[in-house]
Motif scaffolding. Structure first.
Motif, PDB file in Angstrom:
ATOM      1  N   MET A 182      -4.372  10.461  -1.370  1.00 29.60           N
ATOM      2  CA  MET A 182      -4.967  11.423  -0.440  1.00 29.60           C
ATOM      3  C   MET A 182      -4.610  12.805  -0.967  1.00 29.60           C
ATOM      4  SD  MET A 182      -4.152   9.363   3.065  1.00 29.60           S
ATOM      5  CE  MET A 182      -2.935   8.325   2.267  1.00 29.60           C
TER       6      MET A 182
ATOM      7  N   HIS B 158       0.857  -1.192   0.000  1.00 29.45           N
ATOM      8  CA  HIS B 158       0.000   0.000   0.000  1.00 29.45           C
ATOM      9  C   HIS B 158       0.888   1.236   0.000  1.00 29.45           C
ATOM     10  CE1 HIS B 158      -3.847   2.020   1.062  1.00 29.45           C
ATOM     11  NE2 HIS B 158      -3.136   2.802   1.842  1.00 29.45           N
TER      12      HIS B 158
ATOM     13  N   ASP C  80       0.855   5.282   0.239  1.00 30.73           N
ATOM     14  CA  ASP C  80       0.052   6.469   0.578  1.00 30.73           C
ATOM     15  C   ASP C  80       0.637   7.707  -0.076  1.00 30.73           C
ATOM     16  OD1 ASP C  80      -0.484   5.150   3.831  1.00 30.73           O
ATOM     17  OD2 ASP C  80      -1.975   5.452   2.266  1.00 30.73           O
TER      18      ASP C  80
ATOM     19  N   HIS D  39      -2.898   4.718  -2.757  1.00 28.46           N
ATOM     20  CA  HIS D  39      -3.974   5.421  -2.036  1.00 28.46           C
ATOM     21  C   HIS D  39      -3.735   6.917  -2.170  1.00 28.46           C
ATOM     22  CE1 HIS D  39      -5.805   6.329   2.243  1.00 28.46           C
ATOM     23  NE2 HIS D  39      -6.514   6.880   1.262  1.00 28.46           N
TER      24      HIS D  39
ATOM     25  N   ASP E 264      -7.857   1.014   6.843  1.00 36.61           N
ATOM     26  CA  ASP E 264      -6.529   1.620   6.785  1.00 36.61           C
ATOM     27  C   ASP E 264      -6.364   2.593   7.951  1.00 36.61           C
ATOM     28  OD1 ASP E 264      -4.894   3.693   4.207  1.00 36.61           O
ATOM     29  OD2 ASP E 264      -4.206   2.928   6.141  1.00 36.61           O
TER      30      ASP E 264
END
Ligand code: DX5
Ligand code: ZN
Length: 225
Positions: A79, A43, A45, A77, A186
Motif C-alpha cells: 500500500m 499476509h 501489509d 501487500h 482483505d
C-alpha cells in the motif's frame, strides 16, 4: 519458492493471517503460531504513510519472517506509491507474492511483468472506490486480484458488504476471459464475512483481527478447509 510451487499447495479456499494484527513485541512467536495453526500463507501489509495514512513494515520484516517460517508463502501487500521502485527489495527479502494497488502507479503492466519475471505471483489490488472494470484488460497479466473490503490503512475495521458485488464482478470477468486467477479479499474478514466472500467468488481470505485475536487460531484456518 517460485510462484507455481507455492500455488500448488493451496486449498480451494485459503484463510491467510495478516501480520498487521499480530503483537509486534512477540513477532517471532506470532509467526510460529501461524505455522502451528496450519496456515499456508502469511499476509504482510506494507504502508508508506502517503498512499495510506499509516506505516507498518519493510523488507527487513519480510526477511525476518522468512527466517522464522521458511515454509510459509509470504504474500506482500504494497500500500505504497511507486511500488515498481520497491518490488526487487521485497522479493530479494523473501516475498513469494507481490500485490500492489492500481491507484498507486502509472506503470501497472511493467510492474506486473517484472514481478512475474522474478518468479513471483503478481497481484493487483483495488481500493473500495475503484471499480472492477479497471482491471479487465490487465487480468491476463495478473495471478491475483485483491478486492479491498475496507479502506486500506488499518486493521480492525468493519467489513464493507457493498464490496461483495465487486468480488462477483471480478470472478465473472476472470471466468469470461478464461483467466485462472485468485480472487482475494482483505479487511474485516471473519467466519461470517469470509463465507459471504467465498459465495461471491473469493478463494483467498486475508484476516488480521479475526485470526490474531481468536482463542483458537487453528479453528480460523479449519473453518474454511
Ligand atoms: C488494511 C489492511 C487490513 C489487514 C486485515 O489496509 O490490509 O485489511 O490486512 O485487517 P483486519 O482483518 O483486522 O481487518
Ligand atoms: Zn492487506
Amino acid at each position: 519458492m517460485g510462484k507455481d510451487k507455492t500455488r500448488s499447495v493451496f486449498k480451494p479456499v485459503e484463510l491467510e493471517p495478516s501480520l498487521i494484527a499480530a503483537d509486534f513485541a512477540r513477532i517471532g512467536e506470532e509467526v510460529q503460531s501461524v505455522v502451528d495453526a496450519g496456515a499456508h500463507l502469511l499476509h504482510l501489509d506494507v504502508m508508506d504513510g502517503l498512499f495510506v495514512p499509516n506505516f507498518t513494515m519493510g523488507p527487513s520484516m519480510v526477511a525476518a519472517v522468512k527466517r522464522v517460517a521458511p515454509e510459509l508463502v509470504l504474500d506482500v501487500h504494497l500500500m505504497i506509491y511507486a511500488p515498481e521502485l520497491h518490488i526487487d527489495s521485497f522479493i530479494d527479502a523473501g516475498a513469494d507474492e507481490i500485490t500492489f494497488h492500481i491507484e498507486a502507479t502509472e506503470h501497472v503492466e511493467e510492474a506486473l511483468r517484472h514481478i512475474k519475471k522474478r518468479g513471483c505471483a503478481a497481484g493487483l489490488a483495488l481500493r473500495p472506490v475503484s471499480g472492477a472494470g479497471l482491471i479487465e484488460r490487465l487480468l491476463p497479466l495478473a495471478d491475483k486480484i485483491l478486492v479491498m473490503t475496507v479502506e486500506p490503512g488499518f486493521g480492525g475495521q468493519a467489513f464493507m458488504p457493498k464490496m461483495l458485488e465487486k468480488v462477483r464482478q471480478v470472478r465473472s470477468l476472470a471466468q469470461t476471459m478464461g483467466c485462472n486467477i485468485d480472487v482475494q479479499v482483505d479487511g474485516g474478514i471473519n467466519a461470517k464475512t469470509g463465507k459471504e466472500c467465498v459465495v461471491a467468488g473469493a478463494n483467498r481470505l486475508v484476516a488480521g483481527t479475526y485470526f490474531f485475536s481468536h482463542s483458537d487460531r487453528r479453528s480460523c484456518i479449519e473453518v474454511f478447509s
